[in-house]
Design a protein around this motif. Structure first.
Motif, PDB file in Angstrom:
ATOM      1  N   UNK A  17       0.814  -1.209   0.000  1.00  0.00           N
ATOM      2  CA  UNK A  17       0.000   0.000   0.000  1.00  0.00           C
ATOM      3  C   UNK A  17       0.848   1.259   0.000  1.00  0.00           C
ATOM      4  N   UNK A  18       1.922   1.270   0.785  1.00  0.00           N
ATOM      5  CA  UNK A  18       2.813   2.435   0.836  1.00  0.00           C
ATOM      6  C   UNK A  18       3.493   2.657  -0.512  1.00  0.00           C
ATOM      7  N   UNK A  19       3.969   1.584  -1.138  1.00  0.00           N
ATOM      8  CA  UNK A  19       4.609   1.703  -2.454  1.00  0.00           C
ATOM      9  C   UNK A  19       3.628   2.273  -3.468  1.00  0.00           C
ATOM     10  N   UNK A  20       2.390   1.795  -3.445  1.00  0.00           N
ATOM     11  CA  UNK A  20       1.359   2.282  -4.373  1.00  0.00           C
ATOM     12  C   UNK A  20       1.105   3.774  -4.138  1.00  0.00           C
ATOM     13  N   UNK A  21       0.973   4.192  -2.869  1.00  0.00           N
ATOM     14  CA  UNK A  21       0.704   5.599  -2.567  1.00  0.00           C
ATOM     15  C   UNK A  21       1.881   6.490  -2.942  1.00  0.00           C
ATOM     16  N   UNK A  25       1.558   9.580  -5.519  1.00  0.00           N
ATOM     17  CA  UNK A  25       1.752  10.951  -5.053  1.00  0.00           C
ATOM     18  C   UNK A  25       3.064  11.582  -5.524  1.00  0.00           C
ATOM     19  N   UNK A  26       4.120  10.774  -5.723  1.00  0.00           N
ATOM     20  CA  UNK A  26       5.431  11.336  -6.028  1.00  0.00           C
ATOM     21  C   UNK A  26       5.973  10.903  -7.386  1.00  0.00           C
ATOM     22  N   UNK A  27       6.065   9.597  -7.604  1.00  0.00           N
ATOM     23  CA  UNK A  27       6.756   9.099  -8.786  1.00  0.00           C
ATOM     24  C   UNK A  27       5.956   9.298 -10.074  1.00  0.00           C
ATOM     25  N   UNK A  28       4.654   9.004 -10.037  1.00  0.00           N
ATOM     26  CA  UNK A  28       3.833   9.159 -11.249  1.00  0.00           C
ATOM     27  C   UNK A  28       3.794  10.616 -11.723  1.00  0.00           C
ATOM     28  N   UNK A  55       6.090   4.266 -17.999  1.00  0.00           N
ATOM     29  CA  UNK A  55       6.012   2.902 -17.466  1.00  0.00           C
ATOM     30  C   UNK A  55       6.358   2.888 -15.976  1.00  0.00           C
ATOM     31  N   UNK A  56       5.568   2.145 -15.230  1.00  0.00           N
ATOM     32  CA  UNK A  56       5.809   2.023 -13.781  1.00  0.00           C
ATOM     33  C   UNK A  56       6.952   1.051 -13.525  1.00  0.00           C
ATOM     34  N   UNK A  57       7.743   1.295 -12.480  1.00  0.00           N
ATOM     35  CA  UNK A  57       8.769   0.307 -12.100  1.00  0.00           C
ATOM     36  C   UNK A  57       8.111  -1.027 -11.743  1.00  0.00           C
ATOM     37  N   UNK A  61       4.353  -2.034 -10.118  1.00  0.00           N
ATOM     38  CA  UNK A  61       3.371  -2.895 -10.775  1.00  0.00           C
ATOM     39  C   UNK A  61       2.976  -4.057  -9.871  1.00  0.00           C
ATOM     40  N   UNK A  62       3.969  -4.665  -9.222  1.00  0.00           N
ATOM     41  CA  UNK A  62       3.686  -5.788  -8.329  1.00  0.00           C
ATOM     42  C   UNK A  62       2.837  -5.344  -7.142  1.00  0.00           C
TER      43      UNK A  62
END
Length: 305
Positions: A17-21, A25-28, A55-57, A61-62
């Motif tokens: 969940x943290x990686x997705x957020x 919020x930051x990487x995308x 493309x997402x890292x 994606x995982x």
């Protein structure tokens, strides 16, 4: 293992969940800004280059793919229902080895899955409930027994006969006296222990009707009983916030008679049904290993009492 698995689920859920957020919020936004800058500096980018820049890292994606599933499993298993497998015959004839049961986690309060602190009070065990709890002498092990004694009760088990003196409520007069829990014989020899036919009795414990097993040839192991200070041998005064647990297979169950009481903090939940039941009757010369089921007992699927 169940406790460690709960912690593992929580960690994986939080991490994904943290990686997705962080990505949202930051990487995308950074990827989109880089794409915009690249488009302003060139005559045009191919669709392939645009897709590459957005493309997402792989780790993102995982995380995005597993988070919804793992979060659902964590919520379901931590707060609603958890599956357990019956590993021994201590609850025969009610539960058999190979039964897979569902435990209602919210019956005795909603607890957080890591520190097991009660978040919401939803109820307390009732006499006759089949409950799962953390073994008081080793909380990493889950036990399943039947609730026999409630806080304030006096439990007497003598000559393989159960007596219960219910707690005296404030202002109650006269106080309850010890009451013999009557049982009637159902059959003999449906179950064996070391080749000895066991006696099967029908017992009513509170509002619950169920069957128990007694080994008529096994002496009562009073020398191994838990000796509570201030009580006679085979007598137990249930402290506040604790419960007295016994197995239905009375002469083949290591329960409160031997190690004491179940603290409220150790409660996991109430067993409510058998969702599948397997037979394991393979012989040593069978091709398949012994842990592969030899059959399914469809007649055992259903609610518990």
């Amino acid at each position: 293992m169940a406790a460690y698995f709960s912690i593992f689920l929580v960690i994986v859920t939080l991490a994904s969940g943290i990686i997705w957020m962080l990505d949202a919020w930051l990487l995308a936004p950074k990827r989109r800004a880089s794409l915009t800058a690249a488009e302003s500096q060139t005559a045009g980018l191919s669709d392939e280059n645009k897709a590459h820049m957005l493309r997402e890292p792989a780790i993102v994606e995982t995380a995005k793919s597993i988070f919804p599933v793992i979060a659902f499993v964590t919520i379901l298993r931590s707060f609603l229902w958890e599956p357990f497998q019956i590993p021994s015959g201590s609850m025969m004839p009610t539960l058999l080895v190979g039964d897979f049961i569902l435990v209602e986690k919210f019956s005795y309060g909603i607890k957080d899955p890591v520190w097991r602190a009660k978040l919401v009070d939803t109820g307390e065990p009732e006499r006759g409930d089949i409950f799962v709890f953390k073994y008081p002498l080793d909380p990493t092990i889950d036990y399943i027994k039947r609730v026999v004694g409630l806080p304030g009760d006096r439990i007497i088990y003598r000559n393989k006969q159960l007596y219960i003196q219910q707690a005296c409520k404030e202002g109650q007069s006269p106080c309850p006296q010890p009451e013999q829990i009557s049982h009637s014989e159902v059959s003999r020899g449906d179950f064996l222990q070391d080749g000895i036919p066991l006696m099967r009795y029908h017992e009513q414990l509170g509002d619950v009707n169920h069957d128990i097993l007694i080994n008529p040839l096994r002496p009562e192991p009073t020398a191994y009983y838990y000796q509570q200070p201030g009580t006679a041998e085979g007598e137990y005064l249930v402290p506040e916030g604790m419960y007295f647990a016994m197995g239905d297979n009375r002469d083949n169950s290591t329960d409160s008679r031997f190690w004491g009481f179940v603290p409220e903090a150790n409660l996991v939940g109430k067993a409510v049904c058998i969702w599948i039941s397997f037979e394991f009757n393979r012989k040593p010369d069978d091709v398949l290993p012994h842990w592969v089921p030899s059959g399914v007992r469809f007649n055992r699927i259903g609610g518990l009492e």
